[in-house]
Design a protein around this motif. Sequence first.
Motif: not given
Lengths: 283, 283
Positions: B187-188, B259-260, B262, B264-265, B275
């Motif tokens: 995932a990075g 973050v990936r 979802g 965090l709003r 981000a």
Amino acid sequence: MSFRDHIASCNNYDPARVVPLTAGGARIGLLRRDNAAALQRFSDVFAVGSDGVELVASGDVTAVSRAIDGVVDVLVADGCVPKWRNETFDVAPRWGMPPVFRLDRGAVPFFGTRAYGVHLNGYAREGDTLRLWVGRRSPAKQIAPNKLDNLVAGGIGNGHGIDETLVKEAEEEASIPPGLIKHAVPAGAVSYRMETRLGIRDDVLFVYDLETPADFAPENRDGEIVHFELMTASEVLQRVRATSDFKFNVNLVILDFAVRHGLLRSDDPEYLDVATGLHRPLD
Amino acid sequence: MSFRDHIASCNNYDPARVVPLTAGGARIGLLRRDNAAALQRFSDVFAVGSDGVELVASGDVTAVSRAIDGVVDVLVADGCVPKWRNETFDVAPRWGMPPVFRLDRGAVPFFGTRAYGVHLNGYAREGDTLRLWVGRRSPAKQIAPNKLDNLVAGGIGNGHGIDETLVKEAEEEASIPPGLIKHAVPAGAVSYRMETRLGIRDDVLFVYDLETPADFAPENRDGEIVHFELMTASEVLQRVRATSDFKFNVNLVILDFAVRHGLLRSDDPEYLDVATGLHRPLD
């Protein structure tokens, strides 16, 4: 082309070619030196020094915006700014801070003020196959005509929020109803800093993902997209890697989607370039 | 504490305090100026200038590594390097390039050579609730004793690949069998550059996610983790935001996961900092 090339071309910014635009000492833009020099004649609005340009127009947001509009009028007449877009962006030192002024979108790269947009990756799964919705931009678009695009993308106009922009653009660009777009998942932001013919693009794209149901078919309403199709993720990545078919910044949004969804293998020779190249830290 | 504080403390690197370590002109490390000065007496191994340090030891990887080990022996005796870790990392200008030498892990921050690790976010879903596996590090660990950690984390030793390291560490640290770890999704990478008491940490963490089945319970075998528990993602994020309970870099890996996925709003006041703060571009 390669993934790296797309990342590098969106990050070709060279600080030596630029001076800061400041307001009350806080940086609000990045002026290429030729653009800074072009502001010398507007001494009631800007104080142009060799190391930077300070905004000196006084008054509230409306008054400052009006003074800058007067400058933009001359810049458009002189061809330094291509044309009015009749859509304004808020200008502030940082996201969430009160705006210093509102700037016509057409003049944003000239002043190098930070611009914010929303991009939506629309995707559908069928068994193990993941497909991405790809739009083709209208030949009439000023930026990147005929290029491929995300399902939805748009700039965040002054006074508008992120979610609000997403909902509005989703409806206009792809006829995504509110009941569907509310399932879009915020997945971060892509950021880059790019010199273009006009100046500096200092862009932040808020990224959302939306899995679309089997019976969904997007339909454009505002004339900005002429055609949508579902492409397999592997075909999309192949085209990103090998071509410039996608709009310059859409390549980065797709690469971010690919990394987050495990579509790139960690032994890909460009894996680290992608994983560390899509989120330029903000200053 | 705040999300921003964790990101800032992992990126407190100040280029003015550092000179490059080069080999054949290519940068392979970052020496704090006091560390560079401490290398002056090893003139058969390093040429110390005011703007940089060049590796001058000659021979193949084994010969150069041996010459550097001789230097590390003295640095350990002098207290500039705390102790031998008896685990070596490859040193190269970039990931994937042939190594210039192998360096004991204990001396990596002294020389500021880039270090690579693998971190695994283990998670489980129950209805709408997402839980993360959290380990507590042994009080005997040299780095961050007693701090909370990911399900699996480990450095990539010389000659080892990313996947290979993940499989090995998953087995040793959490008894994850090969049949389960093969479902881990790349995932990075999280990247940061940090000055510590010892020098510079120039770290790249390859990140994987693994959804664990309901009957899975991790068990540590190598003594590095004393306890595992499943915490709700919201509790984890709350602890990241408000405390330093997690190891410094694990905060960043968890924020990347958030973050990936979802979690965090986009209207979180720290959303953009997160981000754009977890993937320092490599140079």
